[in-house]
Design a protein around this motif. Structure first.
Motif, mmCIF file in Angstrom:
data_model
loop_
_atom_site.group_PDB
_atom_site.id
_atom_site.type_symbol
_atom_site.label_atom_id
_atom_site.label_comp_id
_atom_site.label_asym_id
_atom_site.label_seq_id
_atom_site.Cartn_x
_atom_site.Cartn_y
_atom_site.Cartn_z
ATOM 1 N N GLU A 6 -2.661 4.261 1.673
ATOM 2 C CA GLU A 6 -3.171 5.067 2.774
ATOM 3 C C GLU A 6 -3.362 4.208 4.019
ATOM 4 O O GLU A 6 -3.603 2.999 3.934
ATOM 5 C CB GLU A 6 -4.519 5.709 2.424
ATOM 6 N N SER A 7 -3.311 4.867 5.167
ATOM 7 C CA SER A 7 -3.605 4.216 6.443
ATOM 8 C C SER A 7 -4.037 5.284 7.426
ATOM 9 O O SER A 7 -3.893 6.484 7.172
ATOM 10 C CB SER A 7 -2.378 3.467 6.967
ATOM 11 N N GLY A 8 -4.582 4.830 8.555
ATOM 12 C CA GLY A 8 -4.930 5.751 9.615
ATOM 13 C C GLY A 8 -6.408 6.066 9.747
ATOM 14 O O GLY A 8 -6.808 6.769 10.674
ATOM 15 N N GLY A 9 -7.214 5.584 8.822
ATOM 16 C CA GLY A 9 -8.646 5.825 8.923
ATOM 17 C C GLY A 9 -9.266 5.057 10.078
ATOM 18 O O GLY A 9 -8.632 4.211 10.705
ATOM 19 N N GLY A 10 -10.530 5.386 10.359
ATOM 20 C CA GLY A 10 -11.217 4.695 11.439
ATOM 21 C C GLY A 10 -12.425 5.467 11.898
ATOM 22 O O GLY A 10 -12.911 6.371 11.222
ATOM 23 N N LEU A 11 -12.916 5.103 13.073
ATOM 24 C CA LEU A 11 -14.078 5.739 13.682
ATOM 25 C C LEU A 11 -13.604 6.738 14.731
ATOM 26 O O LEU A 11 -12.775 6.396 15.582
ATOM 27 C CB LEU A 11 -14.965 4.679 14.325
ATOM 28 N N VAL A 12 -14.124 7.947 14.667
ATOM 29 C CA VAL A 12 -13.750 8.991 15.617
ATOM 30 C C VAL A 12 -14.993 9.793 15.973
ATOM 31 O O VAL A 12 -15.899 9.956 15.147
ATOM 32 C CB VAL A 12 -12.635 9.899 15.026
ATOM 33 N N TYR A 92 -11.193 8.532 2.152
ATOM 34 C CA TYR A 92 -10.138 9.501 1.833
ATOM 35 C C TYR A 92 -9.087 8.835 0.951
ATOM 36 O O TYR A 92 -8.602 7.746 1.268
ATOM 37 C CB TYR A 92 -9.508 10.028 3.124
ATOM 38 N N TYR A 93 -8.750 9.536 -0.132
ATOM 39 C CA TYR A 93 -7.811 9.015 -1.117
ATOM 40 C C TYR A 93 -6.591 9.921 -1.226
ATOM 41 O O TYR A 93 -6.706 11.145 -1.245
ATOM 42 C CB TYR A 93 -8.458 8.933 -2.492
ATOM 43 N N CYS A 94 -5.451 9.291 -1.351
ATOM 44 C CA CYS A 94 -4.204 9.989 -1.599
ATOM 45 C C CYS A 94 -3.983 10.054 -3.108
ATOM 46 O O CYS A 94 -4.287 9.089 -3.829
ATOM 47 C CB CYS A 94 -3.083 9.196 -0.927
ATOM 48 N N ASP A 102 -1.915 10.824 -13.091
ATOM 49 C CA ASP A 102 -2.481 10.788 -11.746
ATOM 50 C C ASP A 102 -2.360 9.381 -11.176
ATOM 51 O O ASP A 102 -2.690 8.398 -11.844
ATOM 52 C CB ASP A 102 -3.959 11.183 -11.766
ATOM 53 N N TYR A 103 -1.918 9.304 -9.936
ATOM 54 C CA TYR A 103 -1.849 8.030 -9.228
ATOM 55 C C TYR A 103 -2.696 8.135 -7.965
ATOM 56 O O TYR A 103 -2.718 9.185 -7.310
ATOM 57 C CB TYR A 103 -0.396 7.691 -8.863
ATOM 58 N N TRP A 104 -3.392 7.038 -7.650
ATOM 59 C CA TRP A 104 -4.323 7.018 -6.518
ATOM 60 C C TRP A 104 -4.020 5.838 -5.608
ATOM 61 O O TRP A 104 -3.631 4.759 -6.066
ATOM 62 C CB TRP A 104 -5.757 6.891 -7.023
ATOM 63 N N GLY A 105 -4.260 6.055 -4.314
ATOM 64 C CA GLY A 105 -4.244 4.954 -3.380
ATOM 65 C C GLY A 105 -5.593 4.266 -3.380
ATOM 66 O O GLY A 105 -6.514 4.651 -4.099
ATOM 67 N N GLN A 106 -5.718 3.254 -2.527
ATOM 68 C CA GLN A 106 -6.948 2.458 -2.491
ATOM 69 C C GLN A 106 -8.017 3.097 -1.614
ATOM 70 O O GLN A 106 -9.169 2.682 -1.664
ATOM 71 C CB GLN A 106 -6.634 1.039 -1.982
#
Length: 114
Positions: A6-12, A92-94, A102-106
């Motif tokens: 995953e990517s794109g998280g942050g403060l909004v 947030y997890y993918c 089931d496969y999960w991101g970090q």
């Protein structure tokens, strides 16, 4: 095996927008996929899911604000988050369901300030 990143998280700020991405390690990956989120001290909850044929469904709390989509050619799942609220703050997890596993991101942290 499938690796998800995953990517794109942050403060909004509340009312703003953010787009999360989830890249899979397998090419033209069209397995059922989903976004989940987990706030501190709470269980991991489903946010949105997309089936292999592109059908989608959403948690009531995000319906009309979030959009899940995928680009199979880029092996990427997206979550467009609009009109975010402080209660959307979570990791947030993918997730992918592939051959019964089931496969999960970090995970990627999303923090919404009021």
């Amino acid at each position: 095996q499938v690796q998800l990143v995953e990517s794109g998280g942050g403060l909004v700020q509340a009312g703003g927008s953010l787009t999360l991405s989830c890249a899979s390690s397998r090419s033209r990956f069209i397995a059922p996929m989903a976004w989940y989120r987990q706030a501190p001290g709470k269980q991991r909850d489903l946010v949105a899911r997309i089936t292999s044929d592109g059908s989608t469904n959403y948690a009531n709390s995000v319906k009309g604000r979030f959009t899940i989509s995928r680009d199979a050619a880029k092996n990427t799942l997206y979550l467009q988050m609009n009109s975010v609220k402080p209660e959307d703050t979570a990791v947030y997890y993918c997730n992918a369901l592939w051959f019964g596993s089931d496969y999960w991101g970090q995970g990627t942290q999303v923090t919404v300030s009021s």
